[in-house]
Design a protein around this motif. Structure first.
Motif, PDB file in Angstrom:
ATOM      1  N   ALA A  13       0.842  -1.201   0.000  1.00  0.00           N
ATOM      2  CA  ALA A  13       0.000   0.000   0.000  1.00  0.00           C
ATOM      3  C   ALA A  13       0.877   1.251   0.000  1.00  0.00           C
ATOM      4  O   ALA A  13       0.588   2.223  -0.722  1.00  0.00           O
ATOM      5  N   ARG A  14       1.954   1.237   0.766  1.00  0.00           N
ATOM      6  CA  ARG A  14       2.891   2.375   0.775  1.00  0.00           C
ATOM      7  C   ARG A  14       3.625   2.486  -0.558  1.00  0.00           C
ATOM      8  O   ARG A  14       3.869   3.579  -1.047  1.00  0.00           O
ATOM      9  N   LEU A  15       3.963   1.348  -1.122  1.00  0.00           N
ATOM     10  CA  LEU A  15       4.681   1.312  -2.398  1.00  0.00           C
ATOM     11  C   LEU A  15       3.884   2.008  -3.495  1.00  0.00           C
ATOM     12  O   LEU A  15       4.407   2.873  -4.193  1.00  0.00           O
ATOM     13  N   VAL A  16       2.634   1.648  -3.644  1.00  0.00           N
ATOM     14  CA  VAL A  16       1.841   2.194  -4.756  1.00  0.00           C
ATOM     15  C   VAL A  16       1.189   3.528  -4.418  1.00  0.00           C
ATOM     16  O   VAL A  16       0.544   4.130  -5.279  1.00  0.00           O
ATOM     17  N   ALA A  17       1.368   4.018  -3.183  1.00  0.00           N
ATOM     18  CA  ALA A  17       0.883   5.358  -2.849  1.00  0.00           C
ATOM     19  C   ALA A  17       1.679   6.418  -3.617  1.00  0.00           C
ATOM     20  O   ALA A  17       1.169   7.504  -3.876  1.00  0.00           O
ATOM     21  N   ALA A  18       2.912   6.096  -3.991  1.00  0.00           N
ATOM     22  CA  ALA A  18       3.729   7.008  -4.806  1.00  0.00           C
ATOM     23  C   ALA A  18       3.258   6.900  -6.258  1.00  0.00           C
ATOM     24  O   ALA A  18       3.287   5.802  -6.836  1.00  0.00           O
ATOM     25  N   PRO A  19       2.806   7.989  -6.859  1.00  0.00           N
ATOM     26  CA  PRO A  19       2.266   7.927  -8.220  1.00  0.00           C
ATOM     27  C   PRO A  19       3.210   7.298  -9.250  1.00  0.00           C
ATOM     28  O   PRO A  19       2.768   6.546 -10.117  1.00  0.00           O
ATOM     29  N   PHE A  20       4.513   7.571  -9.153  1.00  0.00           N
ATOM     30  CA  PHE A  20       5.447   6.988 -10.119  1.00  0.00           C
ATOM     31  C   PHE A  20       5.489   5.471  -9.981  1.00  0.00           C
ATOM     32  O   PHE A  20       5.478   4.736 -10.972  1.00  0.00           O
TER      33      PHE A  20
END
Length: 140
Positions: A13-20
């Motif tokens: 969840a933290r990983l894909v919270a970054a738009p890139f």
């Protein structure tokens, strides 16, 4: 080596919270005490040379950075800033999904060292690298 302090689903969840990272189609394939595997969904926009149809080295470098950083994040609970990163390219990555394998080499109070490798669908080594991450940032 220290145990993981965060569950794989929370880490993803933290990983894909970054738009890139979300744009790169990153997902955690496995997360164990020994390391992390992150899959990347290939996109047409990742081509650096239309004639040769190879994946841009910056995308591969970013994948190495993310895999190494999230190997550290599994131990600290949060991703931390990159201090230094070295990437070695071993072969051109043709269009197709990639897998990055990251592991912590040393987890210190101020800095952590982690390494990662990127493999293609046939498990051929595409690139490898090592980074230094500001582990002390996890405490703030």
């Amino acid at each position: 080596m220290a145990e993981n302090v965060i569950a794989a689903d929370e880490l993803e969840a933290r990983l894909v919270a970054a738009p890139f990272n979300a744009w790169m189609g990153l997902r955690i394939l496995s997360c164990t005490e020994d390391g992390i595997e992150i899959g990347m969904t290939w996109r047409e926009e990742m081509i650096s040379n239309p004639r040769l149809r190879i994946t841009h080295g910056g995308i591969i470098g970013a994948l190495i950075d993310v895999a190494a950083d999230y190997a550290v994040a599994a131990k600290l609970g949060v991703p931390v800033p990159t201090v230094d990163l070295r990437v070695d390219y071993h072969r051109a990555a043709q269009p197709g999904d990639l897998v990055a394998k990251g592991r912590v080499v040393r987890l210190g109070g101020t800095n952590a060292v982690a390494e990662a490798s990127v493999h293609d669908a046939e498990d051929r080594l595409v690139a490898s690298g090592r980074g230094v991450y500001f582990a002390a940032a996890a405490k703030s």
